[in-house]
Design a protein around this motif. Structure first.
Motif, mmCIF file in Angstrom:
data_model
loop_
_atom_site.group_PDB
_atom_site.id
_atom_site.type_symbol
_atom_site.label_atom_id
_atom_site.label_comp_id
_atom_site.label_asym_id
_atom_site.label_seq_id
_atom_site.Cartn_x
_atom_site.Cartn_y
_atom_site.Cartn_z
ATOM 1 N N LEU A 83 -2.505 7.293 4.127
ATOM 2 C CA LEU A 83 -2.437 5.932 4.248
ATOM 3 C C LEU A 83 -3.672 5.727 5.222
ATOM 4 C CD1 LEU A 83 -1.390 3.185 4.601
ATOM 5 C CD2 LEU A 83 0.478 3.980 6.133
ATOM 6 N N ASN A 84 -4.382 5.049 4.962
ATOM 7 C CA ASN A 84 -5.955 4.611 5.744
ATOM 8 C C ASN A 84 -5.988 3.321 6.218
ATOM 9 O OD1 ASN A 84 -6.768 7.376 4.911
ATOM 10 N ND2 ASN A 84 -7.301 6.568 2.922
ATOM 11 N N TYR A 85 -6.066 3.255 7.759
ATOM 12 C CA TYR A 85 -6.332 1.959 8.136
ATOM 13 C C TYR A 85 -7.609 1.743 8.657
ATOM 14 C CZ TYR A 85 -1.006 1.864 9.153
ATOM 15 O OH TYR A 85 0.062 1.754 8.988
ATOM 16 N N LEU A 86 -8.292 0.840 8.536
ATOM 17 C CA LEU A 86 -9.514 0.192 9.262
ATOM 18 C C LEU A 86 -9.278 -0.717 10.120
ATOM 19 C CD1 LEU A 86 -12.569 0.268 9.812
ATOM 20 C CD2 LEU A 86 -12.701 -1.269 7.684
ATOM 21 N N LEU A 87 -9.190 -0.596 11.458
ATOM 22 C CA LEU A 87 -9.200 -1.591 12.626
ATOM 23 C C LEU A 87 -10.265 -1.898 12.936
ATOM 24 C CD1 LEU A 87 -5.990 0.225 14.309
ATOM 25 C CD2 LEU A 87 -6.001 -1.142 12.197
ATOM 26 N N THR A 88 -10.605 -3.414 12.771
ATOM 27 C CA THR A 88 -11.731 -3.905 13.179
ATOM 28 C C THR A 88 -11.838 -5.204 13.760
ATOM 29 O OG1 THR A 88 -14.366 -4.332 12.582
ATOM 30 C CG2 THR A 88 -12.316 -4.769 10.831
ATOM 31 N N ARG A 116 -5.285 14.070 2.195
ATOM 32 C CA ARG A 116 -3.876 13.925 1.526
ATOM 33 C C ARG A 116 -2.834 14.014 2.505
ATOM 34 N NH1 ARG A 116 -6.921 12.661 -1.715
ATOM 35 N NH2 ARG A 116 -7.116 13.541 -4.024
ATOM 36 N N ASP A 117 -1.876 13.466 2.399
ATOM 37 C CA ASP A 117 -0.656 13.349 3.385
ATOM 38 C C ASP A 117 -0.694 13.158 4.705
ATOM 39 O OD1 ASP A 117 1.123 13.880 1.355
ATOM 40 O OD2 ASP A 117 1.233 16.056 1.664
ATOM 41 N N TYR A 118 -1.806 12.022 5.176
ATOM 42 C CA TYR A 118 -1.993 11.652 6.544
ATOM 43 C C TYR A 118 -1.853 10.399 6.565
ATOM 44 C CZ TYR A 118 -4.476 16.512 7.064
ATOM 45 O OH TYR A 118 -4.920 17.669 7.173
ATOM 46 N N VAL A 119 -1.953 9.973 7.980
ATOM 47 C CA VAL A 119 -2.115 8.488 8.470
ATOM 48 C C VAL A 119 -3.454 8.545 9.187
ATOM 49 C CG1 VAL A 119 -1.290 6.625 9.635
ATOM 50 C CG2 VAL A 119 0.360 7.849 8.267
ATOM 51 N N ASN A 120 -4.440 8.085 8.508
ATOM 52 C CA ASN A 120 -5.693 8.084 9.433
ATOM 53 C C ASN A 120 -6.027 6.715 9.721
ATOM 54 O OD1 ASN A 120 -6.631 10.741 8.499
ATOM 55 N ND2 ASN A 120 -6.680 9.805 6.455
ATOM 56 N N VAL A 121 -6.265 6.615 11.337
ATOM 57 C CA VAL A 121 -6.429 5.281 11.536
ATOM 58 C C VAL A 121 -8.151 5.502 12.106
ATOM 59 C CG1 VAL A 121 -6.049 3.826 13.642
ATOM 60 C CG2 VAL A 121 -4.451 4.989 12.502
ATOM 61 N N ILE A 122 -8.917 4.630 11.528
ATOM 62 C CA ILE A 122 -10.446 4.285 12.031
ATOM 63 C C ILE A 122 -10.562 3.051 12.524
ATOM 64 C CG2 ILE A 122 -12.676 4.362 10.776
ATOM 65 C CD1 ILE A 122 -11.238 5.534 8.420
ATOM 66 N N VAL A 123 -11.329 3.036 13.816
ATOM 67 C CA VAL A 123 -11.491 1.991 14.521
ATOM 68 C C VAL A 123 -12.841 1.693 14.539
ATOM 69 C CG1 VAL A 123 -10.989 0.779 16.783
ATOM 70 C CG2 VAL A 123 -9.567 2.511 16.166
ATOM 71 N N ALA A 124 -13.380 0.666 14.127
ATOM 72 C CA ALA A 124 -14.740 0.674 14.006
ATOM 73 C C ALA A 124 -15.277 -0.915 14.160
ATOM 74 C CB ALA A 124 -15.404 0.821 12.762
ATOM 75 N N GLY A 125 -16.515 -1.224 14.636
ATOM 76 C CA GLY A 125 -16.683 -2.725 14.724
ATOM 77 C C GLY A 125 -17.391 -3.162 13.718
ATOM 78 N N LEU A 167 0.918 -1.308 -0.123
ATOM 79 C CA LEU A 167 -0.055 -0.008 -0.146
ATOM 80 C C LEU A 167 0.850 1.115 0.059
ATOM 81 C CD1 LEU A 167 -2.680 1.496 0.050
ATOM 82 C CD2 LEU A 167 -2.842 1.080 2.432
ATOM 83 N N GLU A 168 1.983 1.221 0.625
ATOM 84 C CA GLU A 168 2.835 2.573 0.802
ATOM 85 C C GLU A 168 3.431 2.744 -0.720
ATOM 86 O OE1 GLU A 168 4.376 2.372 5.484
ATOM 87 O OE2 GLU A 168 5.803 1.798 3.520
ATOM 88 N N GLY A 169 3.965 1.541 -1.260
ATOM 89 C CA GLY A 169 4.526 1.827 -2.748
ATOM 90 C C GLY A 169 3.297 2.225 -3.643
ATOM 91 N N TYR A 170 2.077 1.827 -3.418
ATOM 92 C CA TYR A 170 0.975 2.134 -4.322
ATOM 93 C C TYR A 170 0.620 3.718 -4.168
ATOM 94 C CZ TYR A 170 -3.502 1.075 -6.742
ATOM 95 O OH TYR A 170 -4.454 0.800 -7.618
ATOM 96 N N LEU A 171 0.704 4.052 -2.885
ATOM 97 C CA LEU A 171 0.203 5.360 -2.693
ATOM 98 C C LEU A 171 1.320 6.381 -3.014
ATOM 99 C CD1 LEU A 171 -1.230 5.002 1.063
ATOM 100 C CD2 LEU A 171 -2.555 5.280 -0.814
ATOM 101 N N LEU A 172 2.460 6.115 -2.823
ATOM 102 C CA LEU A 172 3.435 7.032 -3.110
ATOM 103 C C LEU A 172 3.693 7.326 -4.543
ATOM 104 C CD1 LEU A 172 6.133 6.026 -0.276
ATOM 105 C CD2 LEU A 172 4.708 8.275 -0.581
ATOM 106 N N THR A 173 3.081 6.210 -5.416
ATOM 107 C CA THR A 173 3.242 6.215 -6.907
ATOM 108 C C THR A 173 1.888 6.903 -7.536
ATOM 109 O OG1 THR A 173 2.914 4.046 -6.908
ATOM 110 C CG2 THR A 173 5.064 4.803 -7.197
ATOM 111 N N GLY A 174 1.317 7.471 -6.455
ATOM 112 C CA GLY A 174 -0.165 8.333 -7.204
ATOM 113 C C GLY A 174 -1.342 7.638 -7.100
ATOM 114 N N ARG A 175 -1.586 6.530 -6.173
ATOM 115 C CA ARG A 175 -2.984 6.098 -6.248
ATOM 116 C C ARG A 175 -3.629 5.934 -4.787
ATOM 117 N NH1 ARG A 175 -0.557 2.084 -9.618
ATOM 118 N NH2 ARG A 175 1.199 2.195 -8.197
ATOM 119 N N HIS A 176 -4.566 5.336 -4.634
ATOM 120 C CA HIS A 176 -5.572 5.547 -3.423
ATOM 121 C C HIS A 176 -5.677 4.073 -2.901
ATOM 122 C CE1 HIS A 176 -7.013 9.610 -4.454
ATOM 123 N NE2 HIS A 176 -6.942 9.088 -5.547
ATOM 124 N N GLY A 177 -5.677 3.775 -1.605
ATOM 125 C CA GLY A 177 -6.128 2.587 -0.984
ATOM 126 C C GLY A 177 -6.627 2.548 0.353
#
Length: 794
Positions: free
Chosen positions: A523-528, A580-589, A475-485
């Motif tokens: 970089l978006n995390y969904l922690l469940t 853009r340019d964040y690390v987002n951590v989302i915690v959801a059940g 995912l890091e390689g994907y994002l740093l080359t201009g994509r989403h995930g």
């Protein structure tokens, strides 16, 4: 020296060999200069101690091999008209990549004060590992880089991430033999089972064996070559070997190896794209064996250096104080014959640049290494399309992540043609209730398929491998080359990538200060499958501490969200995917939970980040609350609302305020985080002198750490996870950790002045229910009926 000769291309001409060697020598010269020199960059006068830096920092050992790879990549990129990126895995090769960027001109274009002449060369040398200068590793400041070399193990997964959905891109990845010993690197060799030769680019690994790490030999360099070949073939690669220490012979072998590898890649892609082949290809890998510290001092102070671990950092450590070391340094640098490489003004001569590609094809100038330049807006659906209907709070239930899965399926469908969104996760997409995405894209898979398998697709964009490290690297390689995930993971096992997220946060923090780096998708995390609902797994899967780890990091980069229901999860996810340019951590059940807010209410509440739920409390607006019940997280929110209901029933005269926190950084002071509250806001929400009972999803001390400077902190009491877990009923988990509704009511009685005596009977009743709960679950294996069947009554 060896190279596969099967269908080997024609060799180098003498002229080509001379120009490649000139470029390589120039890069080596510039590398040594960066490590050692403050002045006299072209050695136009005899070297003196004052020309040398007072502190010698950097790493020579791996650099000659990296310069060799860069030189030969230049040739094939130029001759074949390729778009290419190189991931430089050896963490200590910074001066080599900087040298090549300066030679090709991309460094001067990025930093105009570092000109391609003697003055610019002096600046290049001085700034390296120097106060106010640039780091010793390949870093965000390095043009053409997408990989921080300071921590080993992730280069190959980053390379594959860059190649995904980039069908015209060649990604070369240099892997150090020390790095090859790490667990993440070992797992990432399997990435070739997920690489689609139709829609993805190619990854060419170069395993650089120079025999030593900092002080010890490396495994890959010391096992027999046949054993190494068996290992690489077992991973699905065909090795091509280049071995030696004689520069002309190594140049010829390396050129042949590059041509052989790229010809094979072309055959693989043509077979898949034009001939319809569905066989899993065997991709080439180059195994490059050269001495550590090649062309550097052979011996220093009577002990061997070149070809040993002593060449790792600074081979001549006492140049300012030891005349012999000074003499050796000058001899070493003049060995490269700088007069042949640079003209009188210090500019590289034509022969040196003959192999260098032009424009954006230069490795330091490719837009693929500055992915924000290529980034397009993600086509996100209107939230109302997937919102759940909420006529009254708590009147219905949904699985939040299942609702999110429907939204992500829309995103997958909307990006089917442009292919710039991927979902990563360690074998948990369906477990985390996101399986709706399979209606729009299957799971990437290039290995065998059985009749019983489901959703496997050689062209799929859902990525699942049971390696959190590899998912994160992709995912890091994907994002740093201009994509989403998005990276979906069980909450407890996000800790596996603690160190990786550290590096990515540091990368983003640095790039924010570089005007030439365009913002990339967050970089978006969904922690469940979170701590409170681990019905199948128990204690081993119960750890909510990833949030604590992330909130220690750069506040301008990190964001943490705990949406309490399905609609707030949709709103938060929409915001994160647009950012853009964040690390987002989302915690959801992923388990059914009550729906509290309509979509419009959810949008407003999430934008606010924290707010009063007036419908849940008993404030009448005529006086301050007697107590604040605060909550963050889906299970804590339910327990707080149940506690508020109990207080309304048993202590109707008590003025109760209910506050829900979605954005956990709101608790910080405004000066500490962009989302933080001013003291005025915080005091208005939580009061300055009333008890605050805070039910929090994770470890309680995080809330204290965030709020310790607030005026009302002495009145703050936090309940959360206390590292008490097991396989048990859902309600027993909150009881064991004192987060349950009855304990929260007892906390209110204990802390509101005057209630301890007046409400003693109510407190006793709450304790009695807790005791009855213990007996009930052991007899029935399920929660008390009044808990299992509880519903909100407004």
């Amino acid at each position: 020296m060896s190279v596969d000769t099967q269908q080997a291309p024609a060799g180098l001409t003498d002229e080509e060999l001379a120009t490649l060697d000139a470029h390589w020598r120039a890069a080596n010269y510039l590398t040594v200069g960066q490590i050692y020199l403050l002045a006299n960059p072209l050695l136009t006068e005899p070297l003196r101690p004052e020309h040398v830096k007072p502190r010698l920092l950097g790493h020579w050992g791996t650099s000659p091999g990296l310069n060799l790879v860069h030189t030969h990549l230049n040739r094939v990129v130029r001759d074949r008209g390729l778009d290419a990126v190189c991931v430089w895995g050896p963490g200590h090769g910074g001066p080599a990549v900087l040298a090549n960027s300066w030679l090709e001109g991309s460094y001067t274009e990025t930093y105009p004060d570092v000109t391609r002449d003697a003055a610019g060369m002096a600046r290049l040398f001085r700034q390296f590992s120097f106060p106010g200068g640039v780091p010793s590793h390949v870093a965000p400041e390095t043009p053409g880089s997408i990989h921080e070399g300071g921590e080993l193990g992730y280069s190959l997964s980053h390379a594959y991430g860059a190649a995904l959905d980039n069908p015209g891109l060649l990604v070369t990845c240099v892997i150090g033999d020390g790095e090859a010993e790490t667990g993440p690197l070992a797992a990432s060799w399997h990435s070739n089972k997920f690489l689609d030769p139709v829609h993805d680019g190619a990854v060419l690994p170069v395993l650089h064996l120079n025999g030593y790490k900092i002080a010890n030999p490396t495994v890959s360099a010391r096992i027999p070559e046949t054993e190494l070949d068996e290992l690489l073939r077992g991973y699905g690669h065909d090795p091509i070997h280049v071995t030696g220490d004689d520069p002309p012979a190594v140049h010829r072998a390396m050129a042949a190896a590059m041509d052989t590898a790229l010809d094979r890649i072309a055959v693989i892609q043509r077979a898949a794209r034009e001939e319809g082949s569905t066989d899993r290809p065997r991709w080439p890998v180059i195994v490059l064996r050269t001495p550590k510290g090649w062309t550097g001092p052979a011996e220093v102070d009577g002990v061997p250096v070149e070809g040993t671990w002593r060449a790792h950092q600074v081979p001549l450590p006492a140049v300012r104080d030891n005349p012999e070391h000074l003499r050796q340094l000058e001899q070493w640098m003049r060995f490269y014959r700088p007069g042949e490489l640079f003209d009188e003004d210090g500019a590289p001569r034509a022969d040196v640049l003959a192999c260098v590609p032009h424009g954006h094809r230069r490795l330091g100038a490719t837009p693929h290494a500055n992915g924000g330049l290529l980034l397009r807006e993600l086509p996100l659906p209107p939230l109302e399309r997937h919102a759940v209907t909420v006529d009254e709070p708590g009147a219905s239930m949904h699985e939040p992540t299942r609702v999110l899965g429907d939204m992500l399926a829309d995103v997958m469908a909307a990006t089917a043609d442009r292919r710039d969104f991927r979902l990563m996760g360690p074998d948990e997409t369906a477990s985390n209730r996101l399986q709706a995405v399979y209606t729009a894209s299957g799971k990437a898979w290039q290995a065998d398929v059985l009749d019983v398998d489901e959703h496997l697709d050689p062209h799929g964009r859902v990525m699942e491998i049971l390696s959190e490290h590899t998912c994160q690297g992709w995912l890091e390689g994907y994002l740093l080359t201009g994509r989403h995930g998005l990276f979906s993971c069980y909450e407890a096992f996000a800790h596996i990538v603690d160190s990786m997220v550290n590096q990515h946060i540091k990368w983003l923090r640095t790039t924010r200060r570089l005007s030439w780096r365009a913002p990339v998708a967050s970089l978006n995390y969904l922690l469940t499958s979170h701590v409170w609902r681990q019905d199948h797994n128990g204690f081993s899967h119960q750890d909510p501490g990833f949030v604590d780890h992330v909130l220690n990091k750069s506040p301008e980069v990190v964001r943490v969200y705990l949406p309490p229901d399905a609609n707030t999860l949709l709103s938060v996810a929409d915001h994160a995917l647009r950012s853009r340019d964040y690390v987002n951590v989302i915690v959801a059940g992923k388990q059914p939970c009550y729906d509290w807010l309509s979509m419009e209410e959810a949008k407003v509440h999430c934008a606010r980040g924290a707010g009063v739920w007036q419908w849940a409390g008993t404030e009448d607006g005529t006086r301050e609350p007697d107590v604040v019940l605060a909550c963050a997280g889906d299970v804590p929110t339910q327990e707080v609302l149940a506690a508020a209901q109990l207080l309304r029933r048993h202590l109707p005269d008590l003025a109760v305020r209910v506050v829900n926190v979605v954005d956990i950084a709101r608790l910080l002071p405004a000066g500490e985080h962009p989302h933080g509250m001013s003291d005025f806001e915080y005091d208005g929400l939580f009061t300055t002198d009333r008890p605050v009972i805070f039910a929090y999803h994770g470890y309680p001390w995080l809330i204290h750490r965030l709020a310790y400077r607030r005026t009302g902190h002495p009145h703050l009491h936090v309940r959360g996870y206390k590292e008490i877990g097991t396989t048990t009923t859902p309600f027993d988990m909150v009881v064991r950790n004192d987060l349950d509704r009855y304990r929260l009511v007892m906390d209110v009685i204990d802390r509101v002045p005057g209630l301890a005596v007046r409400a003693a009977a109510v407190r006793q009743r709450m304790e009695d229910v807790r005791q009855r709960h213990q007996v009930w679950i052991r007899e029935h294996g399920a929660d008390l009926p009044e808990v299992a069947d509880w519903a909100w009554e407004g």
